[in-house]
Structures are given as C-alpha cells and as structure tokens.
Design a protein around this motif. Sequence first.
Motif, short mmCIF file in Angstrom:
data_model
loop_
_atom_site.label_atom_id
_atom_site.label_comp_id
_atom_site.label_asym_id
_atom_site.label_seq_id
_atom_site.Cartn_x
_atom_site.Cartn_y
_atom_site.Cartn_z
N MET A 412 0.84 -1.24 0.15
CA MET A 412 0.06 -0.13 -0.13
C MET A 412 0.79 1.22 0.10
O MET A 412 2.15 1.28 0.46
CB MET A 412 -0.96 -0.02 1.18
N ASN A 413 0.32 2.23 -0.46
CA ASN A 413 0.90 3.69 -0.40
C ASN A 413 -0.14 4.65 0.39
O ASN A 413 -1.09 4.57 0.05
CB ASN A 413 1.05 4.11 -1.77
N ILE A 428 -7.64 17.36 7.85
CA ILE A 428 -6.88 16.59 7.04
C ILE A 428 -7.29 15.06 6.64
O ILE A 428 -7.58 14.56 7.31
CB ILE A 428 -5.51 16.62 7.74
N GLU A 429 -7.31 15.10 5.35
CA GLU A 429 -7.59 13.78 4.66
C GLU A 429 -6.43 13.00 4.58
O GLU A 429 -5.35 13.45 4.05
CB GLU A 429 -8.27 14.01 3.35
N ILE A 430 -6.60 11.67 5.02
CA ILE A 430 -5.55 10.53 4.54
C ILE A 430 -6.09 9.71 3.82
O ILE A 430 -7.08 9.15 3.79
CB ILE A 430 -5.25 9.82 5.97
N PHE A 431 -5.17 9.34 2.81
CA PHE A 431 -5.76 8.47 1.69
C PHE A 431 -4.72 7.21 1.78
O PHE A 431 -3.61 7.26 2.10
CB PHE A 431 -5.32 8.94 0.18
N ASP A 463 -6.15 8.82 -7.64
CA ASP A 463 -5.08 9.05 -6.53
C ASP A 463 -4.16 9.96 -6.64
O ASP A 463 -3.50 10.33 -7.69
CB ASP A 463 -4.00 7.66 -6.76
N PRO A 464 -4.49 10.83 -5.65
CA PRO A 464 -3.92 12.24 -5.39
C PRO A 464 -2.19 12.30 -5.67
O PRO A 464 -1.64 13.07 -6.07
CB PRO A 464 -4.23 12.89 -4.17
N SER A 465 -1.69 11.18 -4.91
CA SER A 465 -0.32 10.85 -5.07
C SER A 465 0.38 10.78 -6.64
O SER A 465 1.16 11.44 -7.05
CB SER A 465 0.03 9.73 -4.39
N PHE A 466 -0.43 9.98 -7.32
CA PHE A 466 0.03 9.78 -8.58
C PHE A 466 -0.58 11.01 -9.29
O PHE A 466 0.35 11.63 -10.52
CB PHE A 466 -0.87 8.58 -9.39
N ASN A 467 -1.39 11.66 -9.35
CA ASN A 467 -1.94 12.71 -9.89
C ASN A 467 -0.73 14.02 -9.95
O ASN A 467 -0.41 14.60 -10.83
CB ASN A 467 -3.16 13.53 -9.63
N TRP A 494 -8.85 4.21 -0.49
CA TRP A 494 -9.75 4.60 0.67
C TRP A 494 -9.19 5.81 1.35
O TRP A 494 -8.05 6.56 1.05
CB TRP A 494 -9.45 3.37 1.75
N ARG A 495 -10.08 6.59 2.00
CA ARG A 495 -10.06 7.93 2.62
C ARG A 495 -10.73 7.94 3.97
O ARG A 495 -11.58 7.31 4.16
CB ARG A 495 -10.55 8.91 1.60
N THR A 496 -10.07 8.88 4.56
CA THR A 496 -10.52 9.12 6.13
C THR A 496 -9.85 10.41 6.45
O THR A 496 -8.96 11.02 5.79
CB THR A 496 -10.43 8.08 7.23
#
Length: 546
Positions: A412-413, A428-431, A463-467, A494-496
């Motif tokens: 996972m990332n 703050i959102e965590i993905f 995925d915000p990281s890849f974007n 997934w997000r929270t």
Amino acid sequence: MSRSFLTGIVLGGLLLGSLSGTIQAESKTEQTATGYVFQDTNQNRKRDPGEQGLACVRVSNGREVVCTDQSGKYELPVTDDTILFVIKPQGWRTPLSKNLTPEFYYIHKPAGSPQSKYPGVKPTGPLPASVDFPLYPQKEPEQFRAIFFGDPQPRDQKEIDYIAHDIIEELVGTDASFGVTLGDILFDDLSLFESQARGIALLGIPWYNVIGNHDINYDAPNDKLSDETFERAFGPAYYSFDYGQVHFIVLDDIEWIVPEENKKTKKEKKGHYQGGLGKEQIEFVKNDLQQIPADQLVVLMMHIPLVGVEDRQDLYRLIEKRPFCMSISGHTHHHEHRFITKEDGWRGPKPHHHIINVTVSGSWWSGSPDERGIPHTMMADGAPNGYSIISFDGTEYDLDFRAAGRAASYQMNILAPEEVTADQTSEIEIFANIFNGSERSKVEMQVGESGSWTVMEKIDDIDPSFNKLSETENAVEGKKYRNLPKAKKSTHLWRTKLPAGLKPGTHLIRIRTVEMDGDKHQSGRVIRVLPAKPAEKTASTSGTEK
C-alpha cells in the motif's frame, strides 16, 4: 486471428513433433488426422516400440475435443490450416522448448503462412500418417503457485533488459510451478519473441503465453491470419491444460477487423482490433468444459478484460453455472478485482470474479528513471508495476500482489502531509492506496499506539499521489523519459480524516487491511503535529474622528 490449433516444435524450419509412420498424400480438402498420446520413456519425443499409449487423454483441433482410446489413439478432422494439440492432463508434462515454453501442439499448414512483415510458419508439408504427442510423468501437488505477468510490452531490446532487471532477477529460484504472460508479450515488434522468451526462461519453470493486441500481425488481411507469427513462436492462440486439481483455459480474445471496403482497393489496409472470441473458439470451450467435472476449479486466462469482449454472453452461458470459476486478464494497465453481475448479463447464482492483473511494464515503461536507469513506470491508478502470484489449493485460490523491486510486504501507499497544526487535524484527509484491494476489503486507520481503529471509506477517485507525480514529472522541460499517462480512477483507494485533538508531536499513522481472501497487511506513515498557531490580533477600531 487464427482460431486453428496444431502441435509440434519449430526448429530450423522443421516441425519436430513426435511424428511416426509414412507420409500421407497432401489434400486441400478436409482430412482425418490420427495419432497417439504416449509415455515417452526414453525422452526422444518419438513413439518407439513398447512405449505405452495413454488412455483418456484429451486432444483437440481447436474445435472438437476427443479422448484417446485404451491404446492412446485419437482421430480428428483437419484442414490445411489446423493446429492439433494435446490437453495436458494432471500428473503429466509435455516437452518444453529450449526457452521452457510447452510444446504440446503440431501445426499443419502444408503451404505455410502467407508472407508478412514478421514471418509465420514455414510450409509443413503433407499430413503425417501419425501425429503423436509424448508426455512425461511429474508430481503435481494439490497446493501450488503460478506467476502471472500482465503486459510486459517491451518496444525493443532495451526494454527487455528492463524486464530482466526489474522483474526476472528477483524471481530466479521461484517455487512456482509455472508462469503465464497475459498478452502484450511485446509492443508490436514481433521479431523480439525469442529474446523475450530467453529472459523469462531463466526462471527455470514452464511458461505459457496468451496473445495480446500488440502480439498480432497488423498487416494480416483478416482475423484468421493475424496470429501467424505468434503461432510460429508459441503454437495455438487458445488451448487448455490441467495442473493439479485446476483446469486452465487460455483464450484468444483479440479479433482483428479489416473493413470490407479496404479489401477492394489497393490502398493500405487499416485494420483495428476488438475484444472477441468467435464461434469456433466458443465451440472449443464448450467441448472442453463438457469433460471437466463441476467441482473442479476452472481458470480462464485472456488479454482483454472479460467485460470488454463482444461475444462474452456466449462465454457466460458456458461458465455461469459452474460453482468454481474465475478469470484473469491484462490490457488496461491497472490492477482491479471486478465482480461481474446481472448488470452485465451474468446469470450465475453469484458474481463472477475477474482479475485485471498488474502489468510488468506499468505505464508502458514511462516516468523518470531510478538509480538503475529503469523508469519507475507507476500505473495510472497509483499502484506500482509488478506481477501476481496466485496460490491454488483445490477449488480455492489466493492472489498476492508483488511490486517490482520491492519487498513482498509493500502492499500500500499512504498519502498524508508531512506536518499539520493541532487545530487542523480534523480537516486533514488521509488516503490509502491498497494495491490488491477490492470492494470486499476492510481498511482501517489508527493514529498512535492508543488510538482507536477507524474504518476508512472506499472511494472511486484518482490517486492524489499519482496525480501530483504525473503533473510534476510531465512538466519537466527537456526530459529524456516518456510522459506518465493521465491519472485514472482507482478501484482500490480509501479515505478518512485525522482525529481531532491530536497533541503536538510526532505520530505514527497505521493502516491495516483484510483482503477478500483473508490476507492481512499493515503499513505506517509518520506525521508531525505542530502547535496551533496563535490567533491573530485584530487592529483596534477605537479612536476620535476628526
């Protein structure tokens, strides 16, 4: 693409099947092929006196499927473009080429393949009097593992070397029983089949191949002739075999379409491909499955995902009542567990599990190179390039995702900011991108040793990281690497939000997941929480107006 099937070994332009007897006169009409399946005790690939024929072994011509009689003999009709092949039974193996590709077929093309950019099969001559298939006993446990490569897709030798260093080297010494490439073995240059196979052969296990849309002859005038070079290299484009308690079916779901109007002109023919199986292949699958018990696991292997196949409903009717059946493909360059339901015309009592496999080439060998000079080639859904290992145990199976060049525990990332202020945490959102996750996964987050576990929300989003990565890398001027593709929605994201009231300090975020098959994974990411910023003082508005 050719829907015919043959057996044998191409070596120096000659087909070295275990052929015996005198040669029959060539005929352009349908003929009857006869031969034996036998135990090759002296391993010379020829049926010698005293070598026992094997009863109840299935043999096919790409349409009909027959069983050998008590003496090991079979009969099948053939045309001047047929591939005969033995369906490897449990507890036996077929001969292997020098590159460890199974040689379970005999190609009957008396006139050979038509001329094309990449050569096909050389003329095979008249039909032999006996087309025989040697087999060798081997132990096949009920529990075993197989490796699955999606889309290695090298353009040239340099990218074949990428595969060797990024994937092959770490797999040498594998305990897998065999491997499969799920199509797009190459990226259009079919002269590289041999080089690619040599590299994979270093793994030391039998390796099966599925045909992909980049593995066909684009100058072919029709679908039937588009597989000619693949057939020369690997034999039939669809076939089946048993290993252990599992029945595997390799499908050719690439249909090459050349518009009729182009055939009437001397202009260059511009064809295109679509996902499709064709009536002859459907008939083979039907005849094949009729001899497979209902309590045996069936695994369908293809290139284009099942929901992209035009005549998939015909295939659904053949498999939807079987209690144990799954399928796997490549093609789309992302990793996904898809469950096919009545919304797609499926009539089975439970959804069909289809896996779109992670690709070896990731995003077509794009992105900035690492310290080895190999592009990181992250896929557009935010998962790394890699491969899968599926463990089989009777009717059960368990897929393990493996990221290239990473430890097996890298599953996972986690995307989180480096630092936040104490008054911001609840915003703050965590993905978490769980590479092998699905709608049946359970994903939870914990902050700190004493924090409670919070269920994360599955979302279908990019995925915000890849974007961010693709936008940053693609904006570099004068770069010498290929652009990453545009981000696509991920099916395993997934997000929270962080919990409110986190005290200033350094905290460990933990993410844990339980996947659909019960596999458990956990990873963590460090985040710093800074003291809340003091409230800004507002300027005084008191005073005497003048």
